[in-house]
Write a protein that holds these residues in place. Structure first.
Motif, PDB file in Angstrom:
ATOM      1  N   ALA A  34      48.082 -20.984 -87.777  1.00 56.70           N
ATOM      2  CA  ALA A  34      49.329 -20.775 -88.515  1.00 56.70           C
ATOM      3  C   ALA A  34      49.086 -20.710 -90.015  1.00 56.70           C
ATOM      4  N   ILE A  35      48.175 -21.538 -90.513  1.00 61.15           N
ATOM      5  CA  ILE A  35      47.886 -21.538 -91.945  1.00 61.15           C
ATOM      6  C   ILE A  35      47.194 -20.242 -92.365  1.00 61.15           C
ATOM      7  N   GLY A  36      46.408 -19.667 -91.473  1.00 60.07           N
ATOM      8  CA  GLY A  36      45.685 -18.446 -91.810  1.00 60.07           C
ATOM      9  C   GLY A  36      46.481 -17.178 -91.658  1.00 60.07           C
ATOM     10  N   VAL A  37      47.632 -17.237 -90.960  1.00 60.64           N
ATOM     11  CA  VAL A  37      48.425 -16.042 -90.672  1.00 60.64           C
ATOM     12  C   VAL A  37      49.468 -15.823 -91.754  1.00 60.64           C
ATOM     13  N   GLY A  38      49.688 -14.585 -92.112  1.00 65.54           N
ATOM     14  CA  GLY A  38      50.725 -14.253 -93.084  1.00 65.54           C
ATOM     15  C   GLY A  38      50.452 -12.931 -93.755  1.00 65.54           C
ATOM     16  N   SER A  39      51.192 -12.652 -94.814  1.00 58.77           N
ATOM     17  CA  SER A  39      51.003 -11.393 -95.533  1.00 58.77           C
ATOM     18  C   SER A  39      49.599 -11.294 -96.103  1.00 58.77           C
ATOM     19  N   VAL A  40      48.988 -12.463 -96.404  1.00 58.58           N
ATOM     20  CA  VAL A  40      47.592 -12.526 -96.818  1.00 58.58           C
ATOM     21  C   VAL A  40      46.833 -13.282 -95.737  1.00 58.58           C
ATOM     22  N   SER A  41      45.995 -12.583 -94.986  1.00 55.90           N
ATOM     23  CA  SER A  41      45.237 -13.225 -93.914  1.00 55.90           C
ATOM     24  C   SER A  41      44.067 -14.011 -94.499  1.00 55.90           C
ATOM     25  N   ILE A  42      43.873 -15.210 -93.985  1.00 57.37           N
ATOM     26  CA  ILE A  42      42.807 -16.092 -94.459  1.00 57.37           C
ATOM     27  C   ILE A  42      42.002 -16.562 -93.258  1.00 57.37           C
ATOM     28  N   SER A  43      40.687 -16.524 -93.375  1.00 55.97           N
ATOM     29  CA  SER A  43      39.818 -16.901 -92.266  1.00 55.97           C
ATOM     30  C   SER A  43      39.934 -18.398 -91.981  1.00 55.97           C
ATOM     31  N   GLN A  44      39.628 -18.762 -90.731  1.00 56.77           N
ATOM     32  CA  GLN A  44      39.711 -20.169 -90.346  1.00 56.77           C
ATOM     33  C   GLN A  44      38.699 -21.032 -91.095  1.00 56.77           C
ATOM     34  N   SER A  45      37.523 -20.481 -91.379  1.00 55.41           N
ATOM     35  CA  SER A  45      36.526 -21.252 -92.123  1.00 55.41           C
ATOM     36  C   SER A  45      37.050 -21.606 -93.508  1.00 55.41           C
ATOM     37  N   THR A  46      37.725 -20.646 -94.159  1.00 54.15           N
ATOM     38  CA  THR A  46      38.288 -20.918 -95.482  1.00 54.15           C
ATOM     39  C   THR A  46      39.413 -21.939 -95.390  1.00 54.15           C
ATOM     40  N   VAL A  47      40.244 -21.807 -94.365  1.00 52.84           N
ATOM     41  CA  VAL A  47      41.360 -22.745 -94.182  1.00 52.84           C
ATOM     42  C   VAL A  47      40.855 -24.178 -94.108  1.00 52.84           C
ATOM     43  N   LYS A  54      40.222 -30.547-100.346  1.00 50.98           N
ATOM     44  CA  LYS A  54      41.370 -31.229-100.938  1.00 50.98           C
ATOM     45  C   LYS A  54      41.447 -32.689-100.502  1.00 50.98           C
ATOM     46  N   LEU A  55      41.039 -32.954 -99.273  1.00 52.71           N
ATOM     47  CA  LEU A  55      41.084 -34.327 -98.758  1.00 52.71           C
ATOM     48  C   LEU A  55      39.807 -35.100 -99.054  1.00 52.71           C
ATOM     49  N   SER A  56      38.888 -34.463 -99.775  1.00 45.16           N
ATOM     50  CA  SER A  56      37.604 -35.072-100.141  1.00 45.16           C
ATOM     51  C   SER A  56      36.789 -35.465 -98.918  1.00 45.16           C
ATOM     52  N   ILE A  57      36.948 -34.688 -97.846  1.00 40.33           N
ATOM     53  CA  ILE A  57      36.164 -34.935 -96.639  1.00 40.33           C
ATOM     54  C   ILE A  57      34.782 -34.312 -96.773  1.00 40.33           C
ATOM     55  N   THR A  58      34.703 -33.155 -97.449  1.00 36.47           N
ATOM     56  CA  THR A  58      33.441 -32.465 -97.656  1.00 36.47           C
ATOM     57  C   THR A  58      33.149 -32.353 -99.148  1.00 36.47           C
ATOM     58  N   ASN A  59      31.876 -32.210 -99.459  1.00 40.40           N
ATOM     59  CA  ASN A  59      31.439 -32.035-100.841  1.00 40.40           C
ATOM     60  C   ASN A  59      31.120 -30.581-101.156  1.00 40.40           C
ATOM     61  N   MET A  60      31.618 -29.696-100.312  1.00 39.36           N
ATOM     62  CA  MET A  60      31.322 -28.275-100.461  1.00 39.36           C
ATOM     63  C   MET A  60      31.932 -27.733-101.753  1.00 39.36           C
ATOM     64  N   GLN A  61      31.139 -26.974-102.491  1.00 40.65           N
ATOM     65  CA  GLN A  61      31.621 -26.344-103.713  1.00 40.65           C
ATOM     66  C   GLN A  61      32.536 -25.176-103.346  1.00 40.65           C
ATOM     67  N   PRO A  62      33.683 -25.054-104.016  1.00 44.08           N
ATOM     68  CA  PRO A  62      34.626 -23.969-103.680  1.00 44.08           C
ATOM     69  C   PRO A  62      33.996 -22.595-103.856  1.00 44.08           C
ATOM     70  N   ASN A  63      34.083 -21.783-102.813  1.00 45.46           N
ATOM     71  CA  ASN A  63      33.636 -20.386-102.887  1.00 45.46           C
ATOM     72  C   ASN A  63      34.788 -19.444-102.566  1.00 45.46           C
ATOM     73  N   TRP A  64      36.000 -19.934-102.829  1.00 45.87           N
ATOM     74  CA  TRP A  64      37.204 -19.170-102.575  1.00 45.87           C
ATOM     75  C   TRP A  64      38.012 -19.097-103.868  1.00 45.87           C
ATOM     76  N   SER A  65      38.944 -18.179-103.911  1.00 42.93           N
ATOM     77  CA  SER A  65      39.756 -18.009-105.120  1.00 42.93           C
ATOM     78  C   SER A  65      40.833 -19.091-105.190  1.00 42.93           C
ATOM     79  N   MET A  66      41.312 -19.373-106.398  1.00 39.51           N
ATOM     80  CA  MET A  66      42.385 -20.345-106.576  1.00 39.51           C
ATOM     81  C   MET A  66      43.667 -19.869-105.919  1.00 39.51           C
ATOM     82  N   GLY A  67      43.849 -18.554-105.855  1.00 38.08           N
ATOM     83  CA  GLY A  67      45.032 -18.009-105.204  1.00 38.08           C
ATOM     84  C   GLY A  67      45.088 -18.378-103.739  1.00 38.08           C
ATOM     85  N   ARG A  68      43.953 -18.214-103.050  1.00 38.89           N
ATOM     86  CA  ARG A  68      43.920 -18.575-101.628  1.00 38.89           C
ATOM     87  C   ARG A  68      44.058 -20.082-101.437  1.00 38.89           C
ATOM     88  N   GLU A  69      43.468 -20.840-102.353  1.00 44.75           N
ATOM     89  CA  GLU A  69      43.607 -22.296-102.256  1.00 44.75           C
ATOM     90  C   GLU A  69      45.063 -22.714-102.396  1.00 44.75           C
TER      91      GLU A  69
END
Length: 352
Positions: A34-47, A54-69
């Motif tokens: 549901a989070i990935g579906v919409g006028s702008v499709s977002i992959s499940q990995s990005t979701v 955001k929940l500080s569960i992972t230390n992964m560096q953002p490789n996505w745009s602020m818009g998608r976030e």
């Protein structure tokens, strides 16, 4: 019929914790979709990477745009969480009302509770203003839902409509009256602002915000916790007032408390999602077909199935008419109306 009954018996023997875990995992996966579906499709990995970041569960560096976030965290995640909470609340309310009214066709929409909650929200939005701050609309919606339930009981007593089927007719009559009053208050309000209440009339989840999700969450936890804790009483209520009384259930007091709890749950749901009908009617029947009529199973599973149903309906509402979102109340009304016809045929022995 024999193979079907055998299948249902086997499913009914699955331990409740296993069913809850399976459905919870399915709900999480569906929420990701549901989070990935919409006028702008977002992959499940990005979701899931954004949520984990955001929940500080992972230390992964953002490789996505602020818009998608922002789309994921600020728009779609609150909306999806609200869909799950509203679906769970309406489904568990429907199951509880079907027990205390001993009517398999009872739900908050048919008994006028949703109409009462919508009336309260309309009054708050167009006439009183936010006199109680951010909780104004939820409080007024709750009071409207509570008023609706007591009106239904009063009409049933006045017309000596003590049968389960006639209670539904009393609910339909009260729903019409409250809907008419809601339309009257819209007409009497500022016509330039009346477009804001269209949301409540059609049902939708597009106004979900993080700062408001605590109210439906708290009411869902408290209300569903009370109902699940008293599941044995709800089991007894399905046998009739006299049988329940002999089993030690304080029938009148318990029914009154259940009505208040159901009004609170419905009011909180309608305050943030508008009028969404038939979820409480369909979901408990689906659950009973799968696991039987024991409310110790029916209530928690109805909550999970209701969450699954409304999240799925939200996905459908966004892909049917892209880029516009179809009001979710329209979709559930179409599906629920058809389901109601089949339930009427299945329950044709119910006396009206």
């Amino acid at each position: 019929m024999k193979p079907t009954n055998k299948k249902l018996t086997i499913m009914g023997r699955v331990p409740l914790p296993v069913l809850l875990i399976m459905l919870s995992i399915l709900l999480l996966l569906l929420m990701g979709v549901a989070i990935g579906v919409g006028s702008v499709s977002i992959s499940q990995s990005t979701v899931w990477n954004v949520i984990g970041h955001k929940l500080s569960i992972t230390n992964m560096q953002p490789n996505w745009s602020m818009g998608r976030e922002n789309i994921i965290w600020s728009v779609r995640l609150p909306r999806t969480l609200l869909a799950a909470m509203v679906g769970a609340a309406l489904a568990i309310v429907g199951a509880a009302l079907q027990s205390v009214t001993r009517n398999p066709l009872a739900d908050p929409h048919l008994l006028g509770v949703s109409s009462g909650a919508a009336l309260g929200a309309i009054i708050a939005l167009l006439h009183t203003g936010m006199v109680l701050g951010v909780v104004t609309v939820p409080v007024f919606a709750f009071l409207g839902a509570l008023l609706a339930m007591f009106l239904v009981l009063a009409v049933a007593n006045f017309s000596s409509a003590h049968s389960a089927g006639r209670l539904i007719l009393a609910g339909v009559a009260v729903a019409f009256v409250l809907t008419a009053l809601g339309n009257l208050f819209i007409f009497m309000g500022d016509h330039r602002s009346s477009h804001t209440v269209i949301f409540w009339m059609l049902g939708g989840l597009g106004l979900a915000q993080w700062g408001q999700l605590w109210f439906p969450l708290v009411t869902l936890l408290l209300g569903s916790g009370y109902l699940i804790y008293n599941a044995r009483y709800l089991n007894a209520m399905t046998l009739g007032d006299e049988s329940a009384s002999t089993l030690g259930v304080p029938v009148e007091r318990f029914r009154l408390v259940v009505i208040v709890v159901c009004a609170l749950l419905t009011g909180a749901a309608v305050a943030f999602s508008g009028v969404i009908g038939f979820v409480g009617l369909m979901v408990p029947h689906i659950v009973r077909l799968l696991v039987g009529g024991d409310y110790r199973k029916v209530l928690p599973l109805s909550a999970l199935f209701g969450a699954l149903f409304l999240v799925a309906a939200d996905i459908a509402s966004r892909i049917i008419m892209p880029p516009e979102d179809m009001p979710i109340g329209i979709l559930t009304g179409l599906v629920g109306g058809i389901a109601f016809v089949f339930l009427m045929r299945q329950k044709r022995n119910v006396s009206l």
